[in-house]
Design a protein around this motif. Structure first.
Motif, PDB file in Angstrom:
ATOM      1  N   GLN A 139     -83.928 -34.168  61.555  1.00 55.73           N
ATOM      2  CA  GLN A 139     -83.024 -33.068  61.893  1.00 55.73           C
ATOM      3  C   GLN A 139     -83.381 -31.802  61.106  1.00 55.73           C
ATOM      4  OE1 GLN A 139     -80.787 -33.204  64.415  1.00 55.73           O
ATOM      5  NE2 GLN A 139     -80.647 -31.003  64.024  1.00 55.73           N
ATOM      6  N   SER A 171     -83.433 -46.312  59.991  1.00 63.09           N
ATOM      7  CA  SER A 171     -84.216 -45.082  60.090  1.00 63.09           C
ATOM      8  C   SER A 171     -83.704 -44.070  59.080  1.00 63.09           C
ATOM      9  CB  SER A 171     -84.146 -44.523  61.516  1.00 63.09           C
ATOM     10  OG  SER A 171     -85.113 -43.511  61.661  1.00 63.09           O
ATOM     11  N   ALA A 172     -83.842 -44.419  57.806  1.00 65.71           N
ATOM     12  CA  ALA A 172     -83.332 -43.544  56.739  1.00 65.71           C
ATOM     13  C   ALA A 172     -84.440 -43.149  55.764  1.00 65.71           C
ATOM     14  CB  ALA A 172     -82.197 -44.242  56.003  1.00 65.71           C
ATOM     15  N   VAL A 220     -85.844 -45.541  51.256  1.00 65.73           N
ATOM     16  CA  VAL A 220     -84.561 -46.237  51.455  1.00 65.73           C
ATOM     17  C   VAL A 220     -84.819 -47.623  52.049  1.00 65.73           C
ATOM     18  CG1 VAL A 220     -82.321 -46.149  52.618  1.00 65.73           C
ATOM     19  CG2 VAL A 220     -83.348 -44.036  51.748  1.00 65.73           C
ATOM     20  N   ALA A 255     -75.275 -44.483  55.743  1.00 64.53           N
ATOM     21  CA  ALA A 255     -76.099 -43.306  55.456  1.00 64.53           C
ATOM     22  C   ALA A 255     -76.026 -43.052  53.954  1.00 64.53           C
ATOM     23  CB  ALA A 255     -75.611 -42.105  56.261  1.00 64.53           C
ATOM     24  N   SER A 256     -76.379 -41.827  53.538  1.00 65.18           N
ATOM     25  CA  SER A 256     -76.331 -41.540  52.108  1.00 65.18           C
ATOM     26  C   SER A 256     -74.881 -41.266  51.700  1.00 65.18           C
ATOM     27  CB  SER A 256     -77.208 -40.333  51.782  1.00 65.18           C
ATOM     28  OG  SER A 256     -76.519 -39.147  52.123  1.00 65.18           O
ATOM     29  N   ALA A 292     -74.725 -46.471  52.037  1.00 64.64           N
ATOM     30  CA  ALA A 292     -75.518 -47.703  52.085  1.00 64.64           C
ATOM     31  C   ALA A 292     -75.787 -48.227  50.686  1.00 64.64           C
ATOM     32  CB  ALA A 292     -76.841 -47.428  52.801  1.00 64.64           C
ATOM     33  N   GLY A 317     -78.749 -39.439  61.150  1.00 63.64           N
ATOM     34  CA  GLY A 317     -79.987 -38.675  61.338  1.00 63.64           C
ATOM     35  C   GLY A 317     -80.353 -38.461  62.795  1.00 63.64           C
ATOM     36  N   ALA A 318     -81.482 -37.754  63.009  1.00 60.53           N
ATOM     37  CA  ALA A 318     -81.946 -37.443  64.370  1.00 60.53           C
ATOM     38  C   ALA A 318     -82.226 -38.731  65.145  1.00 60.53           C
ATOM     39  CB  ALA A 318     -83.207 -36.571  64.304  1.00 60.53           C
ATOM     40  N   LEU A 360     -78.783 -48.152  59.668  1.00 60.56           N
ATOM     41  CA  LEU A 360     -79.046 -47.485  58.388  1.00 60.56           C
ATOM     42  C   LEU A 360     -79.685 -46.127  58.688  1.00 60.56           C
ATOM     43  CD1 LEU A 360     -79.318 -47.511  55.281  1.00 60.56           C
ATOM     44  CD2 LEU A 360     -81.420 -48.837  55.557  1.00 60.56           C
ATOM     45  N   GLY A 361     -79.002 -45.048  58.264  1.00 64.72           N
ATOM     46  CA  GLY A 361     -79.467 -43.690  58.619  1.00 64.72           C
ATOM     47  C   GLY A 361     -78.797 -43.207  59.891  1.00 64.72           C
ATOM     48  N   ALA A 362     -77.550 -43.641  60.096  1.00 64.97           N
ATOM     49  CA  ALA A 362     -76.846 -43.388  61.367  1.00 64.97           C
ATOM     50  C   ALA A 362     -76.625 -41.909  61.657  1.00 64.97           C
ATOM     51  CB  ALA A 362     -75.502 -44.122  61.365  1.00 64.97           C
ATOM     52  N   SER A 364     -72.744 -38.520  53.364  1.00 61.67           N
ATOM     53  CA  SER A 364     -72.108 -38.676  54.673  1.00 61.67           C
ATOM     54  C   SER A 364     -70.936 -39.657  54.662  1.00 61.67           C
ATOM     55  CB  SER A 364     -73.127 -39.168  55.698  1.00 61.67           C
ATOM     56  OG  SER A 364     -74.191 -38.274  55.778  1.00 61.67           O
TER      57      SER A 364
END
Ligand code: A2P
Length: 349
Positions: A162, A71-72, A76, A36-37, A57, A12-13, A8-10, A40
């Motif tokens: 990021q 990591s979102a 979230v 992700a959101s 997601a 991102g940084a 979750l949050g794939a 994306s």
């Protein structure tokens, strides 16, 4: 046994590094879902030899998922991880959303892996600054005991994701071009005031608490106690922190002052030798050769680097050291994947 995994949050940084470290891990992955959101959705990302499509997601994304690495952002996680657990998944969360929940283990595998045994579906990954500090301090604590920790941090821009990294680069370019630096993220996204980070230092990470500490400092104090003493408010180790954002891209540095239990006989050499043998630690400490950890060298590496170990000249039983680690790897993605590996090893998924 193989696992259906979701990140979750794939995009991102931390998320991109979660993919990288998952691919390198010994977690048997049956399938991988990238979440992700909405922005994306449809984006293609490479995982091992496959090209995977990012999905938006939603609660139903977690149907059939066994393990979620998240990591979102805290909001979230708060919304979606209980939904994932409801659908039978175990979630390792990189945000601060659940860290202080008494039902949620807060785990650094080198320090307190046994805490995983009591999980109720969600496991929290600690704050990046806390992780590298406890990795370096735990072997010392095991040998000599710890009474007090005073830490000052030098935290990289990528801790803000990021967009934080992009802002630091843009400001540096603006300054070199003789333009006004345009700050809109640091010190904290959504705060009233914003200040440039490039060519500057910001003694504010996260929002201020009523007592004058920032929430990042509060996290370091209470997470350290929860990880080391299994009690976020324990007085058995006194901890205080000052957290500063510095214009470094990747890797947090920490000046750590600590006092050991006076009954034991510690020395600089013994502490160096303990750190040399400690799991997850690389000792880089030779003043004669000007050897000490630096963010430039530690970025992209998995270990926590320690140097500048030296006794306080005035206070007995007190020492100083300098600790550097990649905040996106050991501070985030790597520790999260290592928790996943430990869950697999203990058959806790
Ligand atoms: P997206 O890239 O679609 O915005 P970083 O820590 O680098 O800022 O990354 C944050 C991650 O969290 C990104 O993958 C981002 O996806 C994701 N994210 C942000 N908001 C949401 C949301 N509402 N639902 C799911 N993922 C989100």
């Amino acid at each position: 046994k193989e696992y259906n995994v979701a990140i979750l949050g794939a995009t991102g940084a931390v998320g991109t590094r979660l993919m990288q470290k998952l691919a390198e891990s010994n977690i048997p992955v049956k399938s991988l879902k990238l979440l992700a959101s909405k922005r994306s959705a449809g984006k293609k990302l490479k995982y091992r030899d496959d090209v995977l499509t990012v999905e938006e997601a939603t609660p139903d994304s977690f149907d059939g998922v066994d393990l979620v690495l998240a990591s979102a952002g805290g909001a979230v996680s708060k919304k979606l991880l209980p939904e994932a657990v409801k659908r039978g998944a175990v979630a390792v969360d990189n945000t601060s959303a659940f860290r202080m929940d008494p039902d949620v283990p807060l785990v650094v595998p080198e320090v307190n892996p046994d805490a995983l045994e009591n999980h109720h579906g969600i496991i929290a990954n600690p704050n990046c600054s806390t992780i590298q500090m406890v990795v370096a301090l735990e072997p010392i604590r095991k040998q000599f005991g710890l009474k007090q920790i005073i830490v000052s941090t030098y935290q990289a821009a990528s801790g803000a994701g990021q967009s934080g990294l992009d802002e630091l680069r843009d400001e540096a370019q603006e300054h070199l071009d003789g333009k006004k630096m345009d700050a809109h993220i640091f010190p904290v996204k959504g705060e009233k005031e914003h200040y440039p980070l490039a060519f500057n230092l910001l003694p504010q990470i996260d929002v201020f608490e009523k007592d004058g500490y920032t929430h990042e400092e509060w996290k370091m104090i209470h997470e350290t106690k929860k990880i080391m003493l299994n009690d976020m408010n324990s007085g058995a180790i006194k901890v205080t922190a000052t957290c500063v954002r510095v214009p470094v891209e990747i890797c947090h540095g920490e000046s750590v002052y600590f006092t050991v239990d006076d009954a034991k006989d510690a020395s600089r050499e013994k502490i160096q030798s303990i750190l040399n043998d400690a799991p997850g630690v690389t000792l880089k400490d030779d003043p004669k050769k000007q050897l000490y950890p630096q963010p430039i060298d530690a970025a992209g590496k998995e270990d926590t680097y320690v140097g500048r170990v030296r006794p306080d000249q005035e206070n007995d039983n007190a020492y100083n050291m300098w600790v550097v680690a990649d905040n996106l790897l050991k501070g985030a993605a790597l520790n999260t994947v290592e928790i996943g590996e430990e869950l697999v090893k203990r058959d806790l998924i």
